[in-house]
Design a protein around this motif. Structure first.
Motif, PDB file in Angstrom:
ATOM      1  N   MET A 120       0.814  -1.221   0.000  1.00 12.11           N
ATOM      2  CA  MET A 120       0.000   0.000   0.000  1.00 12.11           C
ATOM      3  C   MET A 120       0.849   1.273   0.000  1.00 12.11           C
ATOM      4  O   MET A 120       0.454   2.274  -0.584  1.00 12.11           O
ATOM      5  CB  MET A 120      -0.953   0.004   1.197  1.00 12.11           C
ATOM      6  N   ALA A 121       1.992   1.242   0.643  1.00 12.51           N
ATOM      7  CA  ALA A 121       2.835   2.443   0.724  1.00 12.51           C
ATOM      8  C   ALA A 121       3.414   2.826  -0.631  1.00 12.51           C
ATOM      9  O   ALA A 121       3.581   4.014  -0.928  1.00 12.51           O
ATOM     10  CB  ALA A 121       3.955   2.221   1.732  1.00 12.51           C
ATOM     11  N   GLU A 122       3.725   1.849  -1.467  1.00 10.07           N
ATOM     12  CA  GLU A 122       4.373   2.139  -2.747  1.00 10.07           C
ATOM     13  C   GLU A 122       3.469   2.899  -3.727  1.00 10.07           C
ATOM     14  O   GLU A 122       3.894   3.913  -4.280  1.00 10.07           O
ATOM     15  CB  GLU A 122       4.918   0.851  -3.361  1.00 10.07           C
ATOM     16  N   PRO A 123       2.218   2.475  -3.966  1.00  3.44           N
ATOM     17  CA  PRO A 123       1.367   3.271  -4.862  1.00  3.44           C
ATOM     18  C   PRO A 123       1.108   4.688  -4.336  1.00  3.44           C
ATOM     19  O   PRO A 123       0.980   5.616  -5.110  1.00  3.44           O
ATOM     20  CB  PRO A 123       0.054   2.478  -4.931  1.00  3.44           C
ATOM     21  N   LYS A 124       1.080   4.844  -3.022  1.00  3.91           N
ATOM     22  CA  LYS A 124       0.887   6.190  -2.453  1.00  3.91           C
ATOM     23  C   LYS A 124       1.998   7.122  -2.929  1.00  3.91           C
ATOM     24  O   LYS A 124       1.747   8.238  -3.365  1.00  3.91           O
ATOM     25  CB  LYS A 124       0.858   6.140  -0.922  1.00  3.91           C
ATOM     26  N   THR A 125       3.230   6.657  -2.855  1.00  2.54           N
ATOM     27  CA  THR A 125       4.375   7.464  -3.293  1.00  2.54           C
ATOM     28  C   THR A 125       4.341   7.689  -4.798  1.00  2.54           C
ATOM     29  O   THR A 125       4.545   8.810  -5.281  1.00  2.54           O
ATOM     30  CB  THR A 125       5.697   6.780  -2.890  1.00  2.54           C
ATOM     31  N   ILE A 126       4.075   6.630  -5.551  1.00  5.93           N
ATOM     32  CA  ILE A 126       4.044   6.715  -7.011  1.00  5.93           C
ATOM     33  C   ILE A 126       2.972   7.703  -7.468  1.00  5.93           C
ATOM     34  O   ILE A 126       3.215   8.550  -8.328  1.00  5.93           O
ATOM     35  CB  ILE A 126       3.809   5.319  -7.630  1.00  5.93           C
ATOM     36  N   ILE A 127       1.791   7.622  -6.887  1.00 10.99           N
ATOM     37  CA  ILE A 127       0.673   8.490  -7.285  1.00 10.99           C
ATOM     38  C   ILE A 127       0.950   9.933  -6.892  1.00 10.99           C
ATOM     39  O   ILE A 127       0.702  10.861  -7.664  1.00 10.99           O
ATOM     40  CB  ILE A 127      -0.645   7.975  -6.688  1.00 10.99           C
ATOM     41  N   TRP A 128       1.459  10.141  -5.685  1.00 12.73           N
ATOM     42  CA  TRP A 128       1.770  11.508  -5.244  1.00 12.73           C
ATOM     43  C   TRP A 128       2.773  12.163  -6.198  1.00 12.73           C
ATOM     44  O   TRP A 128       2.572  13.280  -6.655  1.00 12.73           O
ATOM     45  CB  TRP A 128       2.320  11.490  -3.816  1.00 12.73           C
ATOM     46  N   ARG A 129       3.841  11.455  -6.504  1.00  9.96           N
ATOM     47  CA  ARG A 129       4.852  11.996  -7.419  1.00  9.96           C
ATOM     48  C   ARG A 129       4.276  12.227  -8.808  1.00  9.96           C
ATOM     49  O   ARG A 129       4.600  13.204  -9.469  1.00  9.96           O
ATOM     50  CB  ARG A 129       6.045  11.060  -7.506  1.00  9.96           C
TER      51      ARG A 129
END
Length: 164
Positions: A120-129
């Motif tokens: 879950m943490a990885e898509p959060k970073t990818i989407i934010w960027r």
């Protein structure tokens, strides 16, 4: 709001896009789709754009957008809520739905990748960027005559300054 599946649960993305230049004004990414995610989106937009008072925010008729919590947040910041008076008008949200589809296609599906391959943490970073860096500053947008949202916005303010 949009949903992505991850290895260990679902990730929900809530965003506010400016219809003028498609600039992402506020973004929240959480592990639930309660009214609080929409309130956090409003708060993030308010932090980035303190003069947001008086703007009109359109949404569908989901329970998050009709909640007391969300409406109180809009009232606190002087934001006007726009919502269909009756259901079944999907075209009102077509622009945002299209942006969600493009984001998923460009970040995951077109690469033969799936959001389910990430925690879950990885898509959060990818989407934010994606939205706050790439989309806003570098992504070519046909609705902006081929300009990224931030470039169109900068040109607008430069012209407005000349005209004033």
């Amino acid at each position: 709001m949009s949903e992505l599946k991850a290895k260990n649960g679902n990730v929900y993305v809530s965003a506010i896009f400016d219809c003028f230049d498609l600039m992402p004004l506020g973004l929240a990414i959480e592990d639930n789709m309660k009214a609080s995610i929409c309130c956090h989106t409003i708060e993030n937009a308010r932090k980035a754009y303190p003069d947001i008072k008086g703007c009109i925010i359109h949404s569908d008729r989901g329970s998050q957008y009709t909640s007391i919590e969300y409406r109180a947040k809009l009232q606190k910041y002087g934001i006007i809520q726009s919502m269909n008076s009756a259901g079944g008008r999907c075209h009102d949200n077509a622009r945002c739905e299209s942006m969600w589809a493009r984001m998923k296609e460009e970040l995951f599906f077109s690469r033969g990748d799936r959001s389910e391959n990430y925690t879950m943490a990885e898509p959060k970073t990818i989407i934010w960027r994606c939205y706050m860096s790439y989309w806003a500053n570098r992504r070519i947008c046909t609705a902006n005559a081929g300009l990224p949202p931030a470039v169109k916005r900068k040109q607008y303010y430069q012209r407005a300054g000349i005209a004033a």
